[in-house]
Scaffold this motif. Structure first.
Motif, PDB file in Angstrom:
ATOM      1  N   GLN B  55      50.345  70.629   6.487  1.00 30.75           N
ATOM      2  CA  GLN B  55      51.360  69.811   5.474  1.00 30.75           C
ATOM      3  C   GLN B  55      51.821  68.689   6.087  1.00 30.75           C
ATOM      4  N   ASN B  56      51.741  68.770   7.182  1.00 34.63           N
ATOM      5  CA  ASN B  56      52.445  67.339   8.257  1.00 34.63           C
ATOM      6  C   ASN B  56      51.504  66.346   7.802  1.00 34.63           C
ATOM      7  N   ILE B  57      50.554  66.353   8.113  1.00 34.63           N
ATOM      8  CA  ILE B  57      49.132  65.305   8.354  1.00 34.63           C
ATOM      9  C   ILE B  57      50.106  64.735   7.211  1.00 34.63           C
ATOM     10  N   PRO B  58      49.671  64.934   5.847  1.00 32.72           N
ATOM     11  CA  PRO B  58      49.929  64.055   5.048  1.00 32.72           C
ATOM     12  C   PRO B  58      51.425  63.639   4.693  1.00 32.72           C
ATOM     13  N   LEU B  59      52.199  63.476   5.095  1.00 35.64           N
ATOM     14  CA  LEU B  59      53.394  62.907   5.747  1.00 35.64           C
ATOM     15  C   LEU B  59      53.449  62.173   6.471  1.00 35.64           C
ATOM     16  N   ILE B  60      52.774  62.455   7.507  1.00 35.13           N
ATOM     17  CA  ILE B  60      52.983  61.256   8.708  1.00 35.13           C
ATOM     18  C   ILE B  60      51.829  60.506   8.424  1.00 35.13           C
ATOM     19  N   GLU B  61      50.776  60.586   7.468  1.00 36.74           N
ATOM     20  CA  GLU B  61      50.342  59.471   7.759  1.00 36.74           C
ATOM     21  C   GLU B  61      51.228  58.414   6.596  1.00 36.74           C
ATOM     22  N   ARG B  62      51.704  58.614   5.974  1.00 34.23           N
ATOM     23  CA  ARG B  62      53.056  57.966   5.355  1.00 34.23           C
ATOM     24  C   ARG B  62      53.451  57.046   5.942  1.00 34.23           C
ATOM     25  N   VAL B  63      53.986  57.252   7.415  1.00 34.65           N
ATOM     26  CA  VAL B  63      54.943  57.173   8.264  1.00 34.65           C
ATOM     27  C   VAL B  63      54.958  55.320   8.014  1.00 34.65           C
ATOM     28  N   CYS B  64      53.332  54.462   8.586  1.00 35.32           N
ATOM     29  CA  CYS B  64      53.395  53.882   8.526  1.00 35.32           C
ATOM     30  C   CYS B  64      51.764  53.258   7.121  1.00 35.32           C
ATOM     31  N   GLY B  65      51.968  51.974   6.132  1.00 36.82           N
ATOM     32  CA  GLY B  65      51.172  51.473   5.770  1.00 36.82           C
ATOM     33  C   GLY B  65      50.207  50.848   6.020  1.00 36.82           C
ATOM     34  N   ILE B  66      50.189  50.872   7.796  1.00 37.73           N
ATOM     35  CA  ILE B  66      49.210  50.026   7.856  1.00 37.73           C
ATOM     36  C   ILE B  66      48.137  50.267   8.704  1.00 37.73           C
ATOM     37  N   CYS B  67      48.647  51.140  10.041  1.00 34.66           N
ATOM     38  CA  CYS B  67      48.874  52.065  10.899  1.00 34.66           C
ATOM     39  C   CYS B  67      48.353  53.362  10.707  1.00 34.66           C
ATOM     40  N   SER B  68      48.235  54.195   9.524  1.00 36.65           N
ATOM     41  CA  SER B  68      48.451  55.028   8.949  1.00 36.65           C
ATOM     42  C   SER B  68      47.666  56.556  10.189  1.00 36.65           C
ATOM     43  N   HIS B  69      46.067  55.792  10.565  1.00 36.45           N
ATOM     44  CA  HIS B  69      45.383  56.722  10.788  1.00 36.45           C
ATOM     45  C   HIS B  69      45.907  57.183  12.416  1.00 36.45           C
ATOM     46  N   VAL B  70      46.355  56.191  13.208  1.00 36.30           N
ATOM     47  CA  VAL B  70      46.641  56.407  14.538  1.00 36.30           C
ATOM     48  C   VAL B  70      47.734  57.241  13.813  1.00 36.30           C
ATOM     49  N   HIS B  71      48.590  57.240  13.604  1.00 36.76           N
ATOM     50  CA  HIS B  71      50.015  58.214  13.520  1.00 36.76           C
ATOM     51  C   HIS B  71      49.224  59.805  13.344  1.00 36.76           C
ATOM     52  N   THR B  72      48.307  59.477  12.544  1.00 36.01           N
ATOM     53  CA  THR B  72      47.869  61.333  12.581  1.00 36.01           C
ATOM     54  C   THR B  72      46.650  61.595  13.527  1.00 36.01           C
ATOM     55  N   THR B  73      46.186  60.237  14.333  1.00 38.41           N
ATOM     56  CA  THR B  73      45.354  60.561  15.265  1.00 38.41           C
ATOM     57  C   THR B  73      46.188  61.070  16.095  1.00 38.41           C
ATOM     58  N   THR B  74      47.763  60.352  16.783  1.00 39.21           N
ATOM     59  CA  THR B  74      48.299  61.453  17.646  1.00 39.21           C
ATOM     60  C   THR B  74      48.573  62.888  17.863  1.00 39.21           C
ATOM     61  N   SER B 147      44.936  54.634   3.064  1.00 38.69           N
ATOM     62  CA  SER B 147      45.547  56.371   3.863  1.00 38.69           C
ATOM     63  C   SER B 147      44.312  56.200   3.896  1.00 38.69           C
ATOM     64  N   HIS B 148      43.710  57.564   4.671  1.00 44.21           N
ATOM     65  CA  HIS B 148      42.662  57.520   4.785  1.00 44.21           C
ATOM     66  C   HIS B 148      42.451  58.693   4.849  1.00 44.21           C
ATOM     67  N   ALA B 149      43.575  59.947   5.629  1.00 48.76           N
ATOM     68  CA  ALA B 149      43.136  61.521   5.313  1.00 48.76           C
ATOM     69  C   ALA B 149      42.062  61.926   6.037  1.00 48.76           C
ATOM     70  N   VAL B 150      41.601  61.082   7.175  1.00 51.48           N
ATOM     71  CA  VAL B 150      40.674  61.414   7.411  1.00 51.48           C
ATOM     72  C   VAL B 150      41.098  62.974   9.103  1.00 51.48           C
ATOM     73  N   ASN B 151      41.566  63.171   9.940  1.00 55.46           N
ATOM     74  CA  ASN B 151      42.143  63.363  10.758  1.00 55.46           C
ATOM     75  C   ASN B 151      42.815  65.015  10.107  1.00 55.46           C
TER      76      ASN B 151
END
Lengths: 313, 360
Positions: B55-74, B147-151
């Protein structure tokens, strides 16, 4: 009776309020449209400036506590009135409402009133951004106005007349070709006067919000916008008369009915030039503008004046 | 001359996100500046402890509106390390592809914001138009523009077929032309240089003292880039240059970022060319065994760090995010001292602020 009707017609219809506001809105739209096309956008539909004006007129008019309401209400009217008065002496398509020897100086004086009113508008509305924007507008005024006035005096010297209609009529070759430097300086000065990009320093959005007009809204702001757009029109008409030979074509004799068309085309050319300038450059800093004004533009204007006098003014 | 206090924010045309600067100004010169943060604090770190790892993945994606993917990647990297999962190579490559495209889109967005703030609308329009190319590609791949929701924990949920890869590569050619044009502008346009050169200077010493990361550090001549310094697959098999510049001003930052955009384009091409076959993800268990991990990666704005502690349950016991913007923010009072009011927008945009990142 006929005299009175004639004056009223000049004041309210041509080249007064009705004609100038139509031109102002049309030029405004064209300017926005040209800039948009150059930037790869579509731009607004033709009625957008009118719609903006009506919308602003209908909006609530508020001022912050401590602002001088009377002065704030009078200032946009004063700018509008001075621009309208200046327009009477500027020939449009070979027709002029009033003219006398020395009206160029009166027009230039009338056209600097909006700049001073703009500065005062910043002071009387007390906002911190307003004051900052007002100060900047005054600094900018001191930077562009001197080279601007010097550049505009060159065609007067060359044609030995200080009447705009006379200068326009006497030009055998366009001022653009006899005084190329003067024309460029006048154009830069006009950009500074109209506070257009890249010299929109007093109203730079990211620095001072909307400058001196930050606290204005509703009808007052609408009047300000109208006055500024009309100033653009009058400024362009002035340049057409002084440097582009008014309504005369370059080699051909123009039949009188075509004169307004030629004049309009020249005015649009200058407008497009102004739009191009605003697309091409980043906004200068106020210190950079002051340096440009006094170290580059003013000496160049002096050179142009000397050359003009030497050419046999 | 009298001193005036000018508020920049929380609402100001210059800022796209809420942040407050109180500038003490003498005439046009900035004497002092006081920074206030926290207008978009959403308590994401605490919320993460209430939710499961998935459940945290979509939440962490919203830390940043621009580099959303790198946050979920990390984040996913960290959780995968904790659970001892081996992500299949194809998954890693696709992750990196999205990361690099995100860098392109972030840098172009930034170029636009900087130009807009210094009154150069034309570059703003061009940069944002070209950014649409990458956004379109990302939308085709994932279904989302930003917000790609890729990871997912264990890999990615997208895949790339051959035909699509070819169409992406042709569009990259167009983009590269535009980036080259932007570079030319930055290197030769006199008014742009007049506004950015010598503004907001950071020395390498200041960079090290404030722990500044990413393009801002590289533009001060500090040669750091996690993609090279801590090479994870696929970056260990890709060729790229780490762009640095010694000047340390906003102009150098512009140059570094746009050149990085070009490098990222090359990286994307290599990734697509080398894309291995196989599955894109593995299944992860709900529970994560006890342990702690520090996961780092190079976001568009610099190194982003996730600390995750697990306690053998399906929720993290603690999650801490450190974003690159935070380090850049601290340098701003230094950069602003002695600048003029007209430099403020250039300096503030120069470090590429992402307030939502910093506030979390």
């Amino acid at each position: 009776m006929n005299d009175l009707l004639g004056s009223l017609f000049a004041l309210l219809v041509f080249p007064g309020l009705a004609f100038l506001s139509t031109c102002a809105l049309a030029f405004d739209w064209l300017d926005r449209r040209v800039i948009a096309r150059m930037q790869g956008r579509v731009g607004p539909p033709w009625f957008q400036p009118l719609a903006d004006l009506i919308k602003l007129l209908a909006k609530e008019d508020i001022l912050p506590t401590g602002a001088n309401e009377t002065v704030a209400a009078v200032l946009p009217m004063v700018s509008l009135a001075s621009v309208l008065t200046a327009a009477l002496y500027v020939p449009v398509g070979g027709r002029v409402a009033a003219s006398f020897e020395g009206d160029l100086i009166v027009v230039l004086f009338l056209l600097s009133i909006p700049a001073l009113a703009y500065f005062l508008a910043g002071w009387v509305t007390v906002g911190v951004y307003s004051v900052l924007g007002g100060n900047r507008s005054l600094l900018q005024y001191f930077s562009y106005e001197v080279p601007f006035l010097m550049a505009l005096s060159t065609p007067a010297i060359l044609n030995s007349s200080w009447s705009i209609a006379e200068i326009s009529a006497r030009q055998l070759t366009w001022g653009l070709f006899t005084l190329p430097l003067g024309f460029i300086l006048a154009l830069v000065g006009l950009i500074g006067k109209l506070k257009r990009d890249p010299l929109d320093i007093p109203k730079a959005k990211s620095e001072v919000v909307a400058g001196a007009l930050t606290e204005f809204s509703g009808r007052k702001l609408a009047l300000w916008h109208l006055a500024m757009s009309m100033q653009t029109v009058v400024g362009i008409f002035l340049l057409v008369n002084l440097f582009l030979g008014g309504s005369k074509a370059i080699f051909l004799a123009v039949p009188p009915p075509l004169a307004p068309v030629i004049f309009g085309l020249k005015a649009l050319t200058i407008l497009v030039l102004l739009s191009t300038f605003s697309v091409l450059y980043a906004r200068l800093r106020i210190d950079q503008l002051a340096r440009l004004g006094w170290r580059v533009l003013a000496p160049l204007a002096l050179v142009q004046i000397l050359v003009t006098v030497w050419m046999g003014g | 001359m009298t001193r005036v206090t000018i508020p920049i924010g929380p609402q100001h045309p210059l800022l796209k996100e809420p942040l407050s600067f109180l500038l003490t100004v003498e005439g046009e010169e900035v004497m002092e500046s006081v920074l206030r943060l926290g207008y978009v604090h959403r308590g994401i770190e605490r919320l993460c402890q209430e939710r499961t790892y998935v459940q945290n993945i979509p939440l962490i994606e919203r830390v940043c509106g621009i580099c959303s993917h790198v946050h979920t990647t990390t984040y996913c990297q960290g959780v995968e390390a904790l659970s001892g999962l081996e992500v299949p190579p194809r998954g890693l490559y696709l992750r990196a592809l999205m990361c690099e495209m995100e860098r392109i889109h972030s840098h172009l967005l930034w170029l636009g914001v900087l130009s807009k703030n210094m009154g150069f609308d034309t570059i703003f329009m061009y940069a944002w138009r070209d950014r649409e190319i990458v956004l379109d590609i990302m939308e085709e791949l994932s279904g989302g523009r930003v917000s790609h929701a890729v990871n997912v924990v264990g890999g990615v949920r997208i895949d790339l077929d051959e035909e699509h890869a070819r169409s992406i590569l042709t569009r990259f050619d167009v983009l590269e032309q535009q980036v080259e044009r932007a570079l030319e502008l930055i290197e030769y346009e006199p008014t742009l240089m007049a506004r950015t050169q010598g503004v907001g200077i950071l020395s390498p010493e200041q960079v090290r003292r404030y722990c500044v990361v990413g393009p801002v550090a590289r533009a001060s001549g500090v040669d750091i880039d996690l993609r090279r310094d801590l090479p994870r697959p696929p970056y260990d098999r890709l060729e790229f240059k780490v762009i640095t510049h010694p000047a340390g001003d906003v102009w150098a930052r512009t140059l570094v970022r746009v050149r990085e955009t070009r490098e990222s384009l090359h990286l994307c091409r290599q990734i697509i060319a080398q894309l291995p076959d196989g599955p894109t993800s593995v299944t992860a268990k709900r529970r994560v065994p006890e342990g702690e991990v520090v996961s780092r990666s190079e976001a568009p704005r610099g190194e982003v760090i996730y600390y995750i502690r697990s306690d053998d349950s399906d929720k993290p016991a603690r999650l801490k995010i450190r974003t690159p913007t935070m380090t850049a923010l601290i340098t701003l009072p230094d950069q602003l001292r002695g600048a003029t009011m007209a430099d403020v927008p250039v300096v503030l945009s120069g470090v590429d602020l992402c307030i939502a990142c910093a506030d979390r």
